[in-house]
Scaffold this motif. Sequence first.
Motif, PDB file in Angstrom:
ATOM      1  N   GLN A   1       0.828  -1.193   0.000  1.00 45.59           N
ATOM      2  CA  GLN A   1       0.000   0.000   0.000  1.00 45.59           C
ATOM      3  C   GLN A   1       0.873   1.256   0.000  1.00 45.59           C
TER       4      GLN A   1
ATOM      5  N   PRO B   1       2.333   1.559  -5.398  1.00 48.66           N
ATOM      6  CA  PRO B   1       1.492   0.816  -6.350  1.00 48.66           C
ATOM      7  C   PRO B   1       2.270   0.253  -7.535  1.00 48.66           C
TER       8      PRO B   1
ATOM      9  N   GLU C   1      -2.442  -2.283  -8.175  1.00 45.84           N
ATOM     10  CA  GLU C   1      -2.497  -2.771  -6.802  1.00 45.84           C
ATOM     11  C   GLU C   1      -1.596  -1.911  -5.916  1.00 45.84           C
ATOM     12  N   GLY C   2      -1.990  -1.763  -4.645  1.00 46.33           N
ATOM     13  CA  GLY C   2      -1.212  -0.971  -3.708  1.00 46.33           C
ATOM     14  C   GLY C   2      -1.628   0.488  -3.651  1.00 46.33           C
TER      15      GLY C   2
ATOM     16  N   GLU D   1      -5.208   1.487  -2.983  1.00 50.67           N
ATOM     17  CA  GLU D   1      -6.610   1.537  -2.561  1.00 50.67           C
ATOM     18  C   GLU D   1      -6.940   2.867  -1.876  1.00 50.67           C
TER      19      GLU D   1
ATOM     20  N   LEU E   1      -6.193   5.848  -2.612  1.00 51.39           N
ATOM     21  CA  LEU E   1      -5.064   6.768  -2.498  1.00 51.39           C
ATOM     22  C   LEU E   1      -4.914   7.697  -3.701  1.00 51.39           C
TER      23      LEU E   1
ATOM     24  N   LYS F   1      -9.460   2.872  -6.672  1.00 50.33           N
ATOM     25  CA  LYS F   1      -9.287   1.633  -5.910  1.00 50.33           C
ATOM     26  C   LYS F   1      -8.264   0.722  -6.569  1.00 50.33           C
ATOM     27  N   ASP F   2      -7.904  -0.334  -5.850  1.00 52.27           N
ATOM     28  CA  ASP F   2      -7.125  -1.415  -6.448  1.00 52.27           C
ATOM     29  C   ASP F   2      -8.046  -2.220  -7.364  1.00 52.27           C
TER      30      ASP F   2
END
Length: 473
Positions: free
Chosen positions: A232, A235, A261-262, A264, A266, A319-320
């Motif tokens: 997180q 990403p 991914e990483g 979420e 953000l 989001k992821d």
Amino acid sequence: MKLKRCISAVLSAAIIAGAIPSGYIFTGNAGGAQASEYSIATSSGITYHKYSDHVELSNAAVSGKIEVPSQIAGLPVTIIGDNAFAGREVTSVTLPESVAEIGRYAFKDCRKLEEIVIYNKNCTVSDSGDTICNSAGSGSNAAVYTGKIVGTESSPASEYAAKYKYSFEALAVKTLAAATSTTSKTTTTTSKTTTTTSKTTKTSTTTSKTTTTTSTTSTASTSTTTTRTAVQGKPIFKLSRTEVYLSEAQNRKEQVTITVEGAEKLYSETVLYVYFDSRLKIGEATAGQAIEQLTGEQALGDTKDFIVLTTGGATDAGKDGLMWTVDVTLPADCKVGDVFSFEVGKSKYGKIQPLFTNFANDDKGKTMTKFIFSDGLDKGSITVIADPPYAMGDINNDKLVDSVDASVLMKEYAYISSGKESTFKDARQALAADVNNDGMADAVDASLILAYYAFNSGTDEKTDFSDFIKNRK
């Protein structure tokens, strides 16, 4: 009040106004593009039809224990289509609560099926004994299913089991609750399991060259994604890798996916430059569930080998998961071994740089941008592979070994014996026809096919053709 800037909105306005250097063709809002009746997605050997509000599972080239995901690209999987699993060697199939309908013959002739679990208490089952069975009925003989159907009491599933005298087992309340959680987790980790599926597909293709196993599939492509683990705040992108059979590759429309991914909750402001093999024709991009709360725009480069994808929003709602799906068309002259690559990269023009940041574009946002466009980059590909051989004895590739195949073989034998050209349109037919593996496709092979067909027609316990041949030696 201090106004904050919305970078993607500025970029979109610049594209429309022509303020960006030459190299872009505006193609419209990702969320506003006109969609066809459905688009096709493949994952873990399963083909899905994606409609505007739901997904239907149309074909499953799979075996063993299967858990159907509750969502694909953010849309609920609601229907198991007609003949979806028919003839497949699945042993257990679990359907999540999202599935509301099981189509006609969906699990017909699944000879190894021992259990089907249905979590939706209102899920309907097409009214035929052949919808779920190990062997189909014919004439006065009813379909046979020795496995069990697991579901809720007084549901369509329980009524279906009672009508056709199939074994039914009630789900416990705790099991139902656990299943909902498991289904969600399965959906999240689908990309991790697809790599194994890809390897299995390759193994099946290699094995089938010995003509001792069945590996025929009607799925034209198999997609996988990379399995790197993200942290997180740091990403990474994950781009799809797809294998397409040669017979289906020419001018084929495919979809490539870009997942993050990483990150979420953000990010909101993104600018992605996606570069494609120049042999691919780039089509529309569709926003995925990861950016469904953001505004998306797309612009096609005038060199036709890259696309610019942007998002923006007043809050960090990104989001992821799946950010974008891009339609591409393969060329007409595809051949086995062709690899069509694509990747997220830096700007060719320099003035508007790639971006992946929060709405404030503060230090955290700038750190994300720096990381994802260095350590977080990825490459994807579409690879053309050889068509899989037909199953032994299934000369017409209709998933059955019967008198029709014997008839096709006898016609071929007669033509060849009289000096005429072969009637086979595909070299794989000759491999499937030589069932005794003596290098010839002749009357002996036809008689073996007929003997197998007669043997299986007289029993409820179906035998593999390879086992039948072995036992006769």
